[in-house]
Structure formats: structure tokens, C-alpha cells
Motif scaffolding. Structure first.
Motif, mmCIF file in Angstrom:
data_model
loop_
_atom_site.group_PDB
_atom_site.id
_atom_site.type_symbol
_atom_site.label_atom_id
_atom_site.label_comp_id
_atom_site.label_asym_id
_atom_site.label_seq_id
_atom_site.Cartn_x
_atom_site.Cartn_y
_atom_site.Cartn_z
ATOM 1 N N TYR A 75 0.838 -1.195 0.000
ATOM 2 C CA TYR A 75 0.000 0.000 0.000
ATOM 3 C C TYR A 75 0.870 1.241 0.000
ATOM 4 O O TYR A 75 1.990 1.231 0.511
ATOM 5 C CB TYR A 75 -0.919 0.012 1.229
ATOM 6 N N TRP A 76 0.353 2.314 -0.589
ATOM 7 C CA TRP A 76 1.000 3.615 -0.628
ATOM 8 C C TRP A 76 0.209 4.500 0.318
ATOM 9 O O TRP A 76 -0.940 4.835 0.038
ATOM 10 C CB TRP A 76 0.980 4.126 -2.054
ATOM 11 N N ALA A 77 0.790 4.852 1.460
ATOM 12 C CA ALA A 77 0.142 5.685 2.475
ATOM 13 C C ALA A 77 0.727 7.089 2.385
ATOM 14 O O ALA A 77 1.944 7.262 2.417
ATOM 15 C CB ALA A 77 0.372 5.112 3.865
ATOM 16 N N CYS A 78 -0.157 8.095 2.272
ATOM 17 C CA CYS A 78 0.289 9.487 2.139
ATOM 18 C C CYS A 78 -0.500 10.381 3.073
ATOM 19 O O CYS A 78 -1.720 10.244 3.196
ATOM 20 C CB CYS A 78 0.076 9.988 0.716
ATOM 21 N N ASP A 79 0.196 11.338 3.707
ATOM 22 C CA ASP A 79 -0.513 12.323 4.512
ATOM 23 C C ASP A 79 -0.948 13.479 3.614
ATOM 24 O O ASP A 79 -0.671 13.488 2.407
ATOM 25 C CB ASP A 79 0.323 12.789 5.710
ATOM 26 N N ALA A 80 -1.638 14.435 4.175
ATOM 27 C CA ALA A 80 -2.184 15.556 3.402
ATOM 28 C C ALA A 80 -1.095 16.418 2.760
ATOM 29 O O ALA A 80 -1.345 17.085 1.762
ATOM 30 C CB ALA A 80 -3.077 16.412 4.293
ATOM 31 N N ASP A 81 0.125 16.389 3.310
ATOM 32 C CA ASP A 81 1.241 17.164 2.768
ATOM 33 C C ASP A 81 2.088 16.361 1.788
ATOM 34 O O ASP A 81 3.202 16.755 1.450
ATOM 35 C CB ASP A 81 2.114 17.698 3.904
ATOM 36 N N HIS A 82 1.576 15.206 1.367
ATOM 37 C CA HIS A 82 2.213 14.341 0.372
ATOM 38 C C HIS A 82 3.498 13.686 0.853
ATOM 39 O O HIS A 82 4.378 13.395 0.054
ATOM 40 C CB HIS A 82 2.432 15.082 -0.946
ATOM 41 N N LEU A 85 -2.470 -3.635 4.868
ATOM 42 C CA LEU A 85 -3.431 -2.543 5.057
ATOM 43 C C LEU A 85 -3.480 -2.111 6.509
ATOM 44 O O LEU A 85 -3.577 -0.922 6.800
ATOM 45 C CB LEU A 85 -4.817 -2.979 4.571
ATOM 46 N N TRP A 86 -3.401 -3.041 7.447
ATOM 47 C CA TRP A 86 -3.430 -2.691 8.876
ATOM 48 C C TRP A 86 -2.278 -1.747 9.210
ATOM 49 O O TRP A 86 -2.446 -0.752 9.900
ATOM 50 C CB TRP A 86 -3.369 -3.953 9.727
ATOM 51 N N GLU A 87 -1.097 -2.037 8.718
ATOM 52 C CA GLU A 87 0.079 -1.201 8.976
ATOM 53 C C GLU A 87 -0.105 0.191 8.364
ATOM 54 O O GLU A 87 0.215 1.202 8.986
ATOM 55 C CB GLU A 87 1.341 -1.854 8.412
ATOM 56 N N ALA A 88 -0.643 0.255 7.154
ATOM 57 C CA ALA A 88 -0.883 1.545 6.503
ATOM 58 C C ALA A 88 -1.887 2.370 7.303
ATOM 59 O O ALA A 88 -1.671 3.565 7.528
ATOM 60 C CB ALA A 88 -1.384 1.324 5.078
ATOM 61 N N GLN A 89 -2.971 1.751 7.752
ATOM 62 C CA GLN A 89 -3.982 2.458 8.537
ATOM 63 C C GLN A 89 -3.402 2.954 9.859
ATOM 64 O O GLN A 89 -3.688 4.072 10.285
ATOM 65 C CB GLN A 89 -5.177 1.551 8.809
ATOM 66 N N THR A 90 -2.584 2.140 10.488
ATOM 67 C CA THR A 90 -1.960 2.518 11.757
ATOM 68 C C THR A 90 -1.042 3.722 11.571
ATOM 69 O O THR A 90 -1.066 4.660 12.372
ATOM 70 C CB THR A 90 -1.181 1.329 12.349
ATOM 71 N N MET A 91 -0.248 3.713 10.514
ATOM 72 C CA MET A 91 0.661 4.830 10.254
ATOM 73 C C MET A 91 -0.109 6.130 10.017
ATOM 74 O O MET A 91 0.244 7.174 10.569
ATOM 75 C CB MET A 91 1.538 4.523 9.044
ATOM 76 N N ARG A 105 -3.233 6.838 11.002
ATOM 77 C CA ARG A 105 -3.914 7.226 12.246
ATOM 78 C C ARG A 105 -2.945 7.911 13.202
ATOM 79 O O ARG A 105 -3.242 8.972 13.759
ATOM 80 C CB ARG A 105 -4.560 6.010 12.905
ATOM 81 N N GLU A 106 -1.775 7.342 13.401
ATOM 82 C CA GLU A 106 -0.780 7.919 14.313
ATOM 83 C C GLU A 106 -0.331 9.303 13.833
ATOM 84 O O GLU A 106 -0.192 10.226 14.635
ATOM 85 C CB GLU A 106 0.427 6.991 14.450
ATOM 86 N N ALA A 107 -0.109 9.456 12.540
ATOM 87 C CA ALA A 107 0.308 10.747 12.001
ATOM 88 C C ALA A 107 -0.786 11.796 12.203
ATOM 89 O O ALA A 107 -0.503 12.928 12.593
ATOM 90 C CB ALA A 107 0.654 10.611 10.517
ATOM 91 N N GLU A 108 -2.044 11.414 11.972
ATOM 92 C CA GLU A 108 -3.145 12.364 12.125
ATOM 93 C C GLU A 108 -3.412 12.707 13.592
ATOM 94 O O GLU A 108 -3.605 13.872 13.928
ATOM 95 C CB GLU A 108 -4.411 11.818 11.466
ATOM 96 N N VAL A 109 -3.389 11.713 14.454
ATOM 97 C CA VAL A 109 -3.662 11.947 15.886
ATOM 98 C C VAL A 109 -2.605 12.853 16.494
ATOM 99 O O VAL A 109 -2.922 13.744 17.285
ATOM 100 C CB VAL A 109 -3.734 10.598 16.649
ATOM 101 N N HIS A 110 -1.350 12.655 16.110
ATOM 102 C CA HIS A 110 -0.258 13.426 16.684
ATOM 103 C C HIS A 110 0.135 14.636 15.819
ATOM 104 O O HIS A 110 1.116 15.314 16.113
ATOM 105 C CB HIS A 110 0.948 12.533 16.926
ATOM 106 N N ASN A 111 -0.646 14.866 14.747
ATOM 107 C CA ASN A 111 -0.425 16.021 13.864
ATOM 108 C C ASN A 111 1.028 16.145 13.434
ATOM 109 O O ASN A 111 1.666 17.189 13.592
ATOM 110 C CB ASN A 111 -0.912 17.315 14.552
#
Length: 55
Positions: A22-29, A37-43, A45-51
Motif C-alpha cells: 500500500y501507498w500511504a500518504c498524509d495531506a502534505d504528500h 493494510l493494517w500497517e498503513a492504517q496505523t501509520m 492514524r498515528e500521524a493524524e492523531v499526533h499532527n
């Protein structure tokens, strides 16, 4: 062929690359290629929760 799996309200995305990758990207690319998929979702979630950027 990439397929969008998740698009969060904060702008993060997860796309399927096939064969369990999977390719996981935050809003800032900031993006990471992740196995599972579980690992991608975890990454995401952690990035969003901790901004913080996806690492």
C-alpha cells in the motif's frame, strides 16, 4: 494499477499497489510504501492523531 482505498477527512490517503502493498500518504504528500493494510492504517492514524508528517 493503483486503487484508492481510503481518503480521510484530514486529507490522508491509502492506495493499493497490489500483492499486499500500500501507498500511504498524509495531506502534505509525505508518503511511505507499506506492507499490509493494517500497517498503513496505523501509520496514517498515528500521524493524524499526533499532527505530524508520515514517516
Amino acid at each position: 494499477m493503483d486503487q484508492l482505498i481510503i481518503h480521510t477527512v484530514r486529507g490522508s490517503t491509502i492506495e493499493s499497489l497490489g500483492e499486499g502493498w500500500y501507498w500511504a500518504c498524509d495531506a502534505d504528500h509525505h508518503c511511505c510504501r507499506v506492507e499490509g493494510l493494517w500497517e498503513a492504517q496505523t501509520m496514517i492514524r498515528e500521524a493524524e492523531v499526533h499532527n505530524r508528517p508520515l514517516t
